[in-house]
Scaffold this active site. Structure first.
Site, PDB file in Angstrom:
ATOM      1  N   HIS A 118      -7.082  -5.736   1.978  1.00 15.97           N
ATOM      2  CA  HIS A 118      -5.962  -5.198   2.742  1.00 15.97           C
ATOM      3  C   HIS A 118      -5.445  -6.292   3.669  1.00 15.97           C
ATOM      4  CE1 HIS A 118      -6.884  -0.763   2.199  1.00 15.97           C
ATOM      5  NE2 HIS A 118      -8.082  -1.253   1.954  1.00 15.97           N
TER       6      HIS A 118
ATOM      7  N   ASP B 232       0.844  -1.197   0.000  1.00 20.09           N
ATOM      8  CA  ASP B 232       0.000   0.000   0.000  1.00 20.09           C
ATOM      9  C   ASP B 232       0.883   1.252   0.000  1.00 20.09           C
ATOM     10  OD1 ASP B 232      -3.230   0.481   0.906  1.00 20.09           O
ATOM     11  OD2 ASP B 232      -1.865   2.187   1.095  1.00 20.09           O
ATOM     12  N   ILE B 233       0.471   2.249  -0.770  1.00 20.44           N
ATOM     13  CA  ILE B 233       1.261   3.482  -0.891  1.00 20.44           C
ATOM     14  C   ILE B 233       1.223   4.313   0.396  1.00 20.44           C
ATOM     15  CG2 ILE B 233      -0.532   5.068  -1.758  1.00 20.44           C
ATOM     16  CD1 ILE B 233       1.470   5.823  -4.006  1.00 20.44           C
TER      17      ILE B 233
ATOM     18  N   HIS C 105     -10.322  -5.091  -3.435  1.00 14.80           N
ATOM     19  CA  HIS C 105      -8.981  -5.374  -2.923  1.00 14.80           C
ATOM     20  C   HIS C 105      -9.086  -5.795  -1.475  1.00 14.80           C
ATOM     21  CE1 HIS C 105      -9.961  -1.077  -2.661  1.00 14.80           C
ATOM     22  NE2 HIS C 105      -9.403  -1.101  -1.444  1.00 14.80           N
TER      23      HIS C 105
ATOM     24  N   GLY D  63     -16.171   2.856   3.274  1.00  8.47           N
ATOM     25  CA  GLY D  63     -14.805   3.388   3.270  1.00  8.47           C
ATOM     26  C   GLY D  63     -13.984   3.010   2.062  1.00  8.47           C
ATOM     27  N   GLN D  64     -14.635   2.520   1.000  1.00  6.07           N
ATOM     28  CA  GLN D  64     -13.886   2.133  -0.203  1.00  6.07           C
ATOM     29  C   GLN D  64     -13.576   3.368  -1.033  1.00  6.07           C
ATOM     30  OE1 GLN D  64     -15.961  -0.610  -2.789  1.00  6.07           O
ATOM     31  NE2 GLN D  64     -14.129  -0.984  -4.050  1.00  6.07           N
TER      32      GLN D  64
END
Ligand code: 5GP
Ligand code: ZN
Length: 112
Positions: free
Chosen positions: A100, A29-30, A98, A91-92
């Site tokens: 997490h 994750d960035i 994806h 919260g997408q």
């Protein structure tokens, strides 16, 4: 299709990918929320969990199995958390499903 994660799948947008097979890609994750925070995504564009069909059952099982295998490889045998957010209220922010995987810090429930 103007989808960020489809572009990560094709390589059009760079990401720190560390696993790929015929069905899924995993990358860090960035904006990590834990020392280990990576995403497992299907190569197939599925916008939200609401769009899953019966035919996607093997794929979703494969996403979870891959998450578990990679969590162990990333040193999270002691424990980790998987999260999938669905739609804006859930919260997408990126509308390509994806999973997490978060680990190597204490996780609390409910989250703060
Ligand atoms: P969501 O909020 O949709 O459940 O999660 C989207 C996740 O994608 C966020 O944790 C966010 O940091 C991550 N993300 C957004 N854009 C990028 C990007 O360009 N590269 C990577 N590696 N992660 C991204
Ligand atoms: Zn996509």
């Amino acid at each position: 299709m103007n989808c960020l994660f489809c572009k990560i799948v094709t390589g059009e947008i760079p990401a720190r990918k560390f696993y790929e097979d015929d069905q899924v890609v995993a990358f860090h994750d960035i904006n990590p929320q834990a020392p280990v925070h990576f995403l497992v995504i299907p190569k197939k564009h599925i916008p939200t969990l609401n769009d899953l069909t019966e035919a996607d059952k093997p794929l979703t099982g494969h996403i979870l199995h891959t998450a578990q295998q990679l969590a162990l490889e990333q040193g999270c045998a002691e424990g980790f958390r998987v999260v999938m957010n669905c739609n804006d209220l859930g919260g997408q922010t990126v509308h390509h499903i994806h999973m997490h995987v978060l680990g190597q810090r204490a996780m609390h429930w409910p989250p703060g």
